[in-house]
Design an enzyme around this catalytic site. Structure first.
Site, short mmCIF file in Angstrom:
data_model
loop_
_atom_site.label_atom_id
_atom_site.label_comp_id
_atom_site.label_asym_id
_atom_site.label_seq_id
_atom_site.Cartn_x
_atom_site.Cartn_y
_atom_site.Cartn_z
N GLY A 13 5.85 -3.15 10.75
CA GLY A 13 6.40 -3.81 9.58
C GLY A 13 7.34 -2.90 8.80
N MET A 14 8.31 -2.31 9.49
CA MET A 14 9.11 -1.24 8.88
C MET A 14 10.13 -1.72 7.85
SD MET A 14 11.68 -0.23 11.99
CE MET A 14 12.51 -1.48 12.96
N HIS A 149 -2.78 -5.76 -10.00
CA HIS A 149 -1.68 -5.57 -9.07
C HIS A 149 -0.56 -6.57 -9.37
CE1 HIS A 149 -4.76 -3.36 -6.83
NE2 HIS A 149 -3.76 -2.76 -6.20
N LYS A 153 0.58 -9.92 -4.62
CA LYS A 153 -0.56 -9.47 -3.80
C LYS A 153 -1.42 -10.67 -3.44
CE LYS A 153 -4.21 -5.98 -3.51
NZ LYS A 153 -3.73 -5.52 -2.20
N THR A 160 -8.77 -1.22 -2.52
CA THR A 160 -9.21 -0.05 -3.27
C THR A 160 -10.39 -0.38 -4.17
OG1 THR A 160 -6.95 0.83 -3.25
CG2 THR A 160 -8.46 1.75 -4.87
#
Length: 261
Positions: A13-14, A149, A153, A160
């Protein structure tokens, strides 16, 4: 962190927000073997970076693949990386029990660094959370985790936040699944003794904020981490890709990379 140009780092997923940062940090510390693009995406590959047709081709051309894509890709990626014998640096959140089982299975064949967060500061917070939970008994100190977030998201609570919950549970010698209270709404009754509560906020462009609160009748203790730039996650992931080279198969965490256990 030393630079080793012989290490070929692939980025799944660059072209995404994290993917582009991972390309930059990987190029600074090693050799970017290439990456993959999200199917159907119109985003171009970063300049000078080869786009592979799929995760299998990327795995074959890489010593380690860094993967911050989507929970929906985890099982497919697990099969490809185990077949290629390529190390996997996994930072994807929102994994299901079946996804986590797939990660455990591939870790029997290749080294996997799987972490809810790759920022060094967060991992120090996780270590402190476990120690604090062990010292602050659940019948006196209610544990609550609040995270915020950006509006885009898609999973909740964040990976986390779940990691913080697991750290608290470990400190208290219980399984998080047995004591979690998340998504309270309506007449849910009083808080259960020993519960670990979660609240998730979404809005704006917040990179990530997490607070662990221990609340007793006579005192409150708060432990907070705020991330202002996703580059902290990218740098930690590249550090993990360099660290994992030469390691035997196994399931590692960022705690291992940082020498904290």
């Amino acid at each position: 962190m030393s630079t080793d140009r012989s290490i070929r780092i692939g980025i799944a997923g660059m072209a995404g927000r994290m993917g582009s940062l991972l390309v930059e940090e990987s190029a600074a510390q090693g050799t970017v073997s290439g990456g993959t693009l999200r199917p159907g995406s119109n985003s171009p590959a970063p300049a000078g970076v080869h786009a592979f047709a799929d995760i299998s081709a990327l795995a074959e051309a890489s010593d380690a693949v860094i993967d911050f894509t989507s929970a929906s890709t985890v099982q497919t990626h697990a099969r490809a990386l185990s077949k290629a014998g390529t190390a996997w640096i996994l930072g994807t959140s929102g994994l299901s029990p079946a996804d986590e089982k797939a990660v455990e299975e591939v870790a029997a064949l290749v080294p996997v660094v799987y972490a809810p967060n790759f920022a060094p500061g967060v991992n120090l917070v996780l270590a402190l959370a476990e120690k604090m939970a062990a010292a602050l008994p659940g019948d006196r100190y209610d544990a609550e985790i609040v995270e915020m977030h950006h509006r885009r998201k898609i999973d909740s609570p964040s990976g986390t936040a779940i990691g913080l919950g697991r750290a608290v549970a470990a400190g208290r010698g219980v399984a998080l699944e047995e004591v979690i209270e998340s998504g309270r709404h309506g007449h849910v009754g009083p808080r259960q003794p020993g519960a670990i509560g979660f609240a998730a906020l979404r809005g704006g462009q917040v990179v990530g904020e997490h607070t662990l609160l221990f609340a007793a009748d006579d005192e409150h203790i708060a432990l907070t981490h705020r991330a202002f730039d996703r580059r902290a996650f990218a740098r930690g992931a590249v550090q993990a890709a360099l660290w994992v080279q030469g390691k035997p198969p196994g399931l590692y965490s960022m705690m291992d990379v940082l020498g904290m256990r």
